[in-house]
Each structure stands twice: as C-alpha cells, then as structure tokens.
Scaffold this motif. Structure first.
Motif, PDB file in Angstrom:
ATOM      1  N   PHE A 188      20.345  -7.680  -3.001  1.00  0.00           N
ATOM      2  CA  PHE A 188      20.412  -6.265  -2.607  1.00  0.00           C
ATOM      3  C   PHE A 188      21.841  -5.735  -2.767  1.00  0.00           C
ATOM      4  O   PHE A 188      22.044  -4.627  -3.252  1.00  0.00           O
ATOM      5  CB  PHE A 188      19.936  -6.088  -1.161  1.00  0.00           C
ATOM      6  CG  PHE A 188      18.448  -5.995  -1.026  1.00  0.00           C
ATOM      7  CD1 PHE A 188      17.819  -4.762  -0.990  1.00  0.00           C
ATOM      8  CD2 PHE A 188      17.677  -7.136  -0.934  1.00  0.00           C
ATOM      9  CE1 PHE A 188      16.436  -4.671  -0.866  1.00  0.00           C
ATOM     10  CE2 PHE A 188      16.296  -7.066  -0.804  1.00  0.00           C
ATOM     11  CZ  PHE A 188      15.673  -5.830  -0.775  1.00  0.00           C
ATOM     12  N   VAL A 189      22.811  -6.540  -2.350  1.00  0.00           N
ATOM     13  CA  VAL A 189      24.221  -6.144  -2.475  1.00  0.00           C
ATOM     14  C   VAL A 189      24.577  -5.969  -3.955  1.00  0.00           C
ATOM     15  O   VAL A 189      25.183  -4.968  -4.344  1.00  0.00           O
ATOM     16  CB  VAL A 189      25.150  -7.187  -1.808  1.00  0.00           C
ATOM     17  CG1 VAL A 189      26.616  -6.912  -2.129  1.00  0.00           C
ATOM     18  CG2 VAL A 189      24.921  -7.221  -0.302  1.00  0.00           C
ATOM     19  N   MET A 190      24.178  -6.917  -4.779  1.00  0.00           N
ATOM     20  CA  MET A 190      24.513  -6.856  -6.199  1.00  0.00           C
ATOM     21  C   MET A 190      23.828  -5.669  -6.893  1.00  0.00           C
ATOM     22  O   MET A 190      24.434  -5.037  -7.763  1.00  0.00           O
ATOM     23  CB  MET A 190      24.093  -8.149  -6.893  1.00  0.00           C
ATOM     24  CG  MET A 190      24.838  -9.358  -6.375  1.00  0.00           C
ATOM     25  SD  MET A 190      26.542  -9.332  -6.844  1.00  0.00           S
ATOM     26  CE  MET A 190      26.577 -10.747  -7.883  1.00  0.00           C
ATOM     27  N   SER A 191      22.601  -5.365  -6.501  1.00  0.00           N
ATOM     28  CA  SER A 191      21.920  -4.200  -7.090  1.00  0.00           C
ATOM     29  C   SER A 191      22.677  -2.923  -6.763  1.00  0.00           C
ATOM     30  O   SER A 191      22.875  -2.052  -7.611  1.00  0.00           O
ATOM     31  CB  SER A 191      20.483  -4.082  -6.560  1.00  0.00           C
ATOM     32  OG  SER A 191      19.703  -5.157  -6.998  1.00  0.00           O
ATOM     33  N   ARG A 192      23.109  -2.814  -5.525  1.00  0.00           N
ATOM     34  CA  ARG A 192      23.850  -1.628  -5.082  1.00  0.00           C
ATOM     35  C   ARG A 192      25.168  -1.537  -5.853  1.00  0.00           C
ATOM     36  O   ARG A 192      25.579  -0.451  -6.287  1.00  0.00           O
ATOM     37  CB  ARG A 192      24.107  -1.741  -3.571  1.00  0.00           C
ATOM     38  CG  ARG A 192      24.813  -0.571  -3.006  1.00  0.00           C
ATOM     39  CD  ARG A 192      23.943   0.550  -2.476  1.00  0.00           C
ATOM     40  NE  ARG A 192      22.792   1.011  -3.192  1.00  0.00           N
ATOM     41  CZ  ARG A 192      22.741   2.102  -3.959  1.00  0.00           C
ATOM     42  NH1 ARG A 192      23.798   2.836  -4.156  1.00  0.00           N
ATOM     43  NH2 ARG A 192      21.626   2.477  -4.539  1.00  0.00           N
ATOM     44  N   ILE A 193      25.845  -2.664  -6.054  1.00  0.00           N
ATOM     45  CA  ILE A 193      27.111  -2.679  -6.793  1.00  0.00           C
ATOM     46  C   ILE A 193      26.865  -2.308  -8.255  1.00  0.00           C
ATOM     47  O   ILE A 193      27.620  -1.546  -8.844  1.00  0.00           O
ATOM     48  CB  ILE A 193      27.802  -4.052  -6.659  1.00  0.00           C
ATOM     49  CG1 ILE A 193      28.353  -4.195  -5.236  1.00  0.00           C
ATOM     50  CG2 ILE A 193      28.896  -4.241  -7.697  1.00  0.00           C
ATOM     51  CD1 ILE A 193      28.879  -5.558  -4.909  1.00  0.00           C
TER      52      ILE A 193
ATOM     53  N   THR B 259      25.389  -6.894   5.115  1.00  0.00           N
ATOM     54  CA  THR B 259      26.139  -6.181   4.080  1.00  0.00           C
ATOM     55  C   THR B 259      25.205  -5.297   3.266  1.00  0.00           C
ATOM     56  O   THR B 259      25.516  -4.134   2.984  1.00  0.00           O
ATOM     57  CB  THR B 259      26.878  -7.173   3.158  1.00  0.00           C
ATOM     58  OG1 THR B 259      27.754  -7.980   3.954  1.00  0.00           O
ATOM     59  CG2 THR B 259      27.672  -6.450   2.084  1.00  0.00           C
ATOM     60  N   ALA B 260      24.049  -5.836   2.893  1.00  0.00           N
ATOM     61  CA  ALA B 260      23.078  -5.043   2.130  1.00  0.00           C
ATOM     62  C   ALA B 260      22.616  -3.834   2.940  1.00  0.00           C
ATOM     63  O   ALA B 260      22.554  -2.716   2.414  1.00  0.00           O
ATOM     64  CB  ALA B 260      21.882  -5.917   1.737  1.00  0.00           C
ATOM     65  N   ALA B 261      22.318  -4.049   4.209  1.00  0.00           N
ATOM     66  CA  ALA B 261      21.880  -2.943   5.072  1.00  0.00           C
ATOM     67  C   ALA B 261      22.968  -1.874   5.169  1.00  0.00           C
ATOM     68  O   ALA B 261      22.682  -0.678   5.086  1.00  0.00           O
ATOM     69  CB  ALA B 261      21.513  -3.466   6.454  1.00  0.00           C
ATOM     70  N   PHE B 262      24.209  -2.298   5.319  1.00  0.00           N
ATOM     71  CA  PHE B 262      25.326  -1.366   5.406  1.00  0.00           C
ATOM     72  C   PHE B 262      25.472  -0.553   4.119  1.00  0.00           C
ATOM     73  O   PHE B 262      25.647   0.671   4.157  1.00  0.00           O
ATOM     74  CB  PHE B 262      26.626  -2.120   5.712  1.00  0.00           C
ATOM     75  CG  PHE B 262      27.837  -1.235   5.716  1.00  0.00           C
ATOM     76  CD1 PHE B 262      28.067  -0.360   6.771  1.00  0.00           C
ATOM     77  CD2 PHE B 262      28.741  -1.273   4.670  1.00  0.00           C
ATOM     78  CE1 PHE B 262      29.188   0.470   6.770  1.00  0.00           C
ATOM     79  CE2 PHE B 262      29.862  -0.450   4.663  1.00  0.00           C
ATOM     80  CZ  PHE B 262      30.082   0.422   5.718  1.00  0.00           C
TER      81      PHE B 262
ATOM     82  N   ASN C 272      24.876   4.499   1.254  1.00  0.00           N
ATOM     83  CA  ASN C 272      24.337   5.235   0.121  1.00  0.00           C
ATOM     84  C   ASN C 272      23.458   6.393   0.619  1.00  0.00           C
ATOM     85  O   ASN C 272      23.536   7.488   0.076  1.00  0.00           O
ATOM     86  CB  ASN C 272      23.524   4.299  -0.771  1.00  0.00           C
ATOM     87  CG  ASN C 272      23.016   5.014  -2.011  1.00  0.00           C
ATOM     88  OD1 ASN C 272      23.771   5.635  -2.733  1.00  0.00           O
ATOM     89  ND2 ASN C 272      21.724   4.938  -2.229  1.00  0.00           N
ATOM     90  N   GLY C 273      22.656   6.150   1.627  1.00  0.00           N
ATOM     91  CA  GLY C 273      21.816   7.207   2.185  1.00  0.00           C
ATOM     92  C   GLY C 273      22.656   8.337   2.777  1.00  0.00           C
ATOM     93  O   GLY C 273      22.345   9.513   2.599  1.00  0.00           O
ATOM     94  N   ARG C 274      23.725   7.980   3.465  1.00  0.00           N
ATOM     95  CA  ARG C 274      24.642   8.996   4.019  1.00  0.00           C
ATOM     96  C   ARG C 274      25.286   9.821   2.919  1.00  0.00           C
ATOM     97  O   ARG C 274      25.388  11.025   3.007  1.00  0.00           O
ATOM     98  CB  ARG C 274      25.732   8.333   4.857  1.00  0.00           C
ATOM     99  CG  ARG C 274      25.334   8.052   6.262  1.00  0.00           C
ATOM    100  CD  ARG C 274      26.509   7.573   7.046  1.00  0.00           C
ATOM    101  NE  ARG C 274      27.614   8.539   6.893  1.00  0.00           N
ATOM    102  CZ  ARG C 274      28.525   8.770   7.788  1.00  0.00           C
ATOM    103  NH1 ARG C 274      28.519   8.106   8.914  1.00  0.00           N
ATOM    104  NH2 ARG C 274      29.483   9.632   7.591  1.00  0.00           N
ATOM    105  N   ALA C 275      25.736   9.129   1.863  1.00  0.00           N
ATOM    106  CA  ALA C 275      26.414   9.819   0.762  1.00  0.00           C
ATOM    107  C   ALA C 275      25.460  10.797   0.073  1.00  0.00           C
ATOM    108  O   ALA C 275      25.857  11.879  -0.341  1.00  0.00           O
ATOM    109  CB  ALA C 275      26.943   8.811  -0.242  1.00  0.00           C
ATOM    110  N   GLN C 276      24.202  10.440  -0.030  1.00  0.00           N
ATOM    111  CA  GLN C 276      23.229  11.317  -0.687  1.00  0.00           C
ATOM    112  C   GLN C 276      22.901  12.523   0.180  1.00  0.00           C
ATOM    113  O   GLN C 276      22.544  13.574  -0.334  1.00  0.00           O
ATOM    114  CB  GLN C 276      21.959  10.542  -1.021  1.00  0.00           C
ATOM    115  CG  GLN C 276      22.178   9.574  -2.161  1.00  0.00           C
ATOM    116  CD  GLN C 276      20.922   8.807  -2.511  1.00  0.00           C
ATOM    117  OE1 GLN C 276      19.882   8.929  -1.869  1.00  0.00           O
ATOM    118  NE2 GLN C 276      21.020   7.987  -3.544  1.00  0.00           N
TER     119      GLN C 276
END
Length: 148
Positions: free
Chosen positions: A78-83, A134-137, A142-146
């Motif tokens: 999940f972390v790597m996908s987000r990165i 870390t993934a949850a964070f 990302n949700g906040r930024a959107q």
C-alpha cells in the motif's frame, strides 16, 4: 553500477510489481484492490526462501512468520503504491524504498542486536504494524489533500 546501488532484488521486483502489474491492476480496479493483490503476490513470491532458510526470517518459526510477514508486505505494498502514484509512475522512489527496507529490515528487527526481552516474532509484528500504520497515514493524507 545501478545494481550495486539499488540491489538486484528491488530493481527486478519493482519492475514487476509497480512497473508492470500496478498500472494494469489500477485500470481494472482501485488502488486498494491493486495494492492488496500485489501485496499477496509479493509475499507468495518470497515463500520459497522464507520456508527454506530460518535465518532469512531471523529464526522466527515459519508458522508465526508467514502471516506476520504477509501482513507487513501487504502494508508495504500500500505504501509503495501510494509512492508510485505520488511519483507519477516513477520506479526510482519505489526501488530506493524497497532497497532501504531490505537493508535496514534485517538490522532493525534482529533481536540479538538490541538489549530486549522481545520474542523473535515481535520484530516481525512491529514491521507489520508499522507498515499498516504508514499506509493508513498516507491514504489519510491523500484524502485530505484531495478535499483541499
């Protein structure tokens, strides 16, 4: 030269996980589904070495290590996908982070290096929890930024 710096495992694996598989899975479903599938495949990819070499799993019994490792790798997926998404599809940050996890993970969770009463399973459990948090964070950020 690149292999010496980045490591052959992360270089080759990230080409498969994020370079090939992630874009195709994202087309067929969302980020959560894609990350989960890659995390499971990634954990299974390491199953032979995990089963054969107890020192690869820091002496943790296979039956305890398998679910903890799988949970940790899914969190890391999940972390790597987000990165990868934040890097607009660049593999460089994913390869770098993968290499960092490989280099530091063996030291960070080696109970013999730390004055501790932790069980060998505790380090693997801590890795699983740390990657999940870390993934949850990252998803929360990302949700906040959107929304902004």
């Amino acid at each position: 030269m690149t292999t010496a710096i980045m490591g052959a495992g992360p270089l080759e694996e990230e080409g498969g996980w994020r370079g090939y598989l992630l874009p195709r899975l994202l087309e067929r479903g969302g980020e959560v589904r894609a990350s989960l599938i890659i995390g499971i495949v990634w954990a299974l990819w390491h199953l032979p070495i995990m089963a054969m070499f107890s020192d690869w799993r820091s002496g943790v019994p296979f039956v305890a290590y398998l679910p903890l490792y799988t949970l940790g790798v899914i969190g890391l997926s999940f972390v790597m996908s987000r990165i990868w998404l934040a890097g607009r599809g660049s593999l460089i940050p994913c390869i770098w982070l993968h290499r960092l996890v490989n280099a530091v993970g063996g030291i960070a969770f080696d109970r013999s290096l730390w004055a501790s009463h932790w069980s060998p399973e505790a380090g693997t459990f801590h890795f699983a929890i740390a990657t999940a948090l870390t993934a949850a964070f990252l998803f929360w950020m990302n949700g906040r930024a959107q929304r902004l």
